[in-house]
Write an enzyme that holds these catalytic residues in place. Structure first.
Site, PDB file in Angstrom:
ATOM      1  N   ASP A  42       0.835  -1.198   0.000  1.00  0.00           N
ATOM      2  CA  ASP A  42       0.000   0.000   0.000  1.00  0.00           C
ATOM      3  C   ASP A  42       0.873   1.252   0.000  1.00  0.00           C
ATOM      4  O   ASP A  42       1.495   1.581   1.008  1.00  0.00           O
ATOM      5  CB  ASP A  42      -0.907   0.009   1.237  1.00  0.00           C
ATOM      6  N   MET A  44       1.075   5.190  -0.087  1.00  0.00           N
ATOM      7  CA  MET A  44       0.235   6.351   0.241  1.00  0.00           C
ATOM      8  C   MET A  44       1.094   7.612   0.319  1.00  0.00           C
ATOM      9  O   MET A  44       2.230   7.560   0.791  1.00  0.00           O
ATOM     10  CB  MET A  44      -0.459   6.139   1.586  1.00  0.00           C
ATOM     11  N   HIS A  73      -0.453  -1.153  -4.752  1.00  0.00           N
ATOM     12  CA  HIS A  73      -1.674  -0.352  -4.776  1.00  0.00           C
ATOM     13  C   HIS A  73      -1.294   1.104  -4.508  1.00  0.00           C
ATOM     14  O   HIS A  73      -0.927   1.462  -3.386  1.00  0.00           O
ATOM     15  CB  HIS A  73      -2.632  -0.890  -3.707  1.00  0.00           C
ATOM     16  N   MET A  75      -2.054   4.715  -3.727  1.00  0.00           N
ATOM     17  CA  MET A  75      -3.023   5.680  -3.215  1.00  0.00           C
ATOM     18  C   MET A  75      -2.329   7.030  -3.223  1.00  0.00           C
ATOM     19  O   MET A  75      -2.053   7.638  -2.193  1.00  0.00           O
ATOM     20  CB  MET A  75      -3.494   5.260  -1.817  1.00  0.00           C
ATOM     21  N   PHE A 150      -5.832   4.007   6.050  1.00  0.00           N
ATOM     22  CA  PHE A 150      -5.385   3.341   7.271  1.00  0.00           C
ATOM     23  C   PHE A 150      -5.892   1.904   7.328  1.00  0.00           C
ATOM     24  O   PHE A 150      -6.988   1.608   6.837  1.00  0.00           O
ATOM     25  CB  PHE A 150      -5.889   4.091   8.512  1.00  0.00           C
ATOM     26  N   ASP A 180     -10.062  -4.842  -0.803  1.00  0.00           N
ATOM     27  CA  ASP A 180      -9.064  -4.269   0.100  1.00  0.00           C
ATOM     28  C   ASP A 180      -9.773  -3.508   1.220  1.00  0.00           C
ATOM     29  O   ASP A 180     -10.382  -2.476   0.985  1.00  0.00           O
ATOM     30  CB  ASP A 180      -8.144  -3.332  -0.689  1.00  0.00           C
ATOM     31  N   GLY A 182     -10.760  -4.426   5.693  1.00  0.00           N
ATOM     32  CA  GLY A 182     -11.640  -5.101   6.641  1.00  0.00           C
ATOM     33  C   GLY A 182     -11.887  -6.574   6.358  1.00  0.00           C
ATOM     34  O   GLY A 182     -12.884  -7.134   6.810  1.00  0.00           O
TER      35      GLY A 182
END
Length: 232
Positions: A42, A44, A73, A75, A150, A180, A182
């Protein structure tokens, strides 16, 4: 990841956002040894999303430790200036958000042109229709089931219908639907029943274990996979 090898078997992609930041190499080796199919990274920028993680240099550093698929990914916004850097870092899949720039089609073209599989990511508020005219440009659609930024957030159930819509839209195209946010043994089956085949899980994989005691990683991965497969 070639079209010939495409399959819709369940893939578990641990997110290293939940791993020990001081020991990424061994964390990756541990989850792969205990059943991970992909490694999810991830990225970010503190601008497109309210968190700051890591960039191409870190991806390049961990690449030698990844024996499966490096699923990156983004972001971040903009994406285009960094595509070549992530290709150089060894990303197998590079996903950009629909809203990350003015020309998502061009971004996807550039990702494929750099030799990677192209993914498009959808925020919870982004409709399935936003990718309708991109389906021949993508190898993966990443559906965010939390707001990006987060780990450890609560799963957003409204995304189940979005996945069903995407699955119908995709038809027989070789496109993965990735979830993606939870994901755990309770939410995973909801998404695979709707049509997803790739599941990103952070805390649900890494909880209870460590590089010294990685056995819980395997137990967690098997629990998610079993629940996901039972729902298909």
């Amino acid at each position: 990841m070639t079209a010939q090898s495409f399959d819709r078997s369940i893939k578990i992609a641990p997110s290293i956002l939940a791993a020990d930041f001081a020991d990424f190499g061994r964390e990756i080796q541990a989850v792969e040894a205990h059943g991970a199919d992909w490694i999810h990274v991830d990225v970010m920028d503190g601008h497109f999303v309210p968190n700051l993680t890591f960039g191409p240099a870190m991806c390049k550093a961990i690449r030698p430790h990844i024996k499966t698929v490096m699923d990156v990914h983004l972001m971040i916004a903009p994406v285009d200036p960094y595509i070549d850097a992530f290709a150089d870092a060894g990303a197998d899949i590079l996903s950009a958000h629909v809203e990350a720039g003015p020309h998502i089609h061009r971004t996807l073209q550039a990702i494929r042109g750099a030799g990677m599989k192209a993914g498009v990511a959808l925020n919870p508020g982004t409709p399935a229709e936003s990718v309708e005219y991109l389906l021949d440009m993508v190898d993966l659609i990443c559906v965010m089931t939390v707001n990006p930024g987060f780990g450890g957030q609560k799963f957003i159930h409204s995304q189940i219908d979005k996945v069903k819509e995407l699955r119908a839209m995709i038809g027989d195209r070789p496109i993965h639907i990735e979830i993606d946010g939870g994901i755990d043994p309770t939410t995973a089956p909801l998404m695979t029943a709707a049509g997803a085949d790739a599941l990103v899980a952070g805390s649900a994989v890494f909880k209870g274990g460590s590089v010294i005691n990685p056995v819980p990683y395997g137990e967690n991965i098997r629990a998610i996979r079993a629940a996901a497969e039972a729902a298909r």
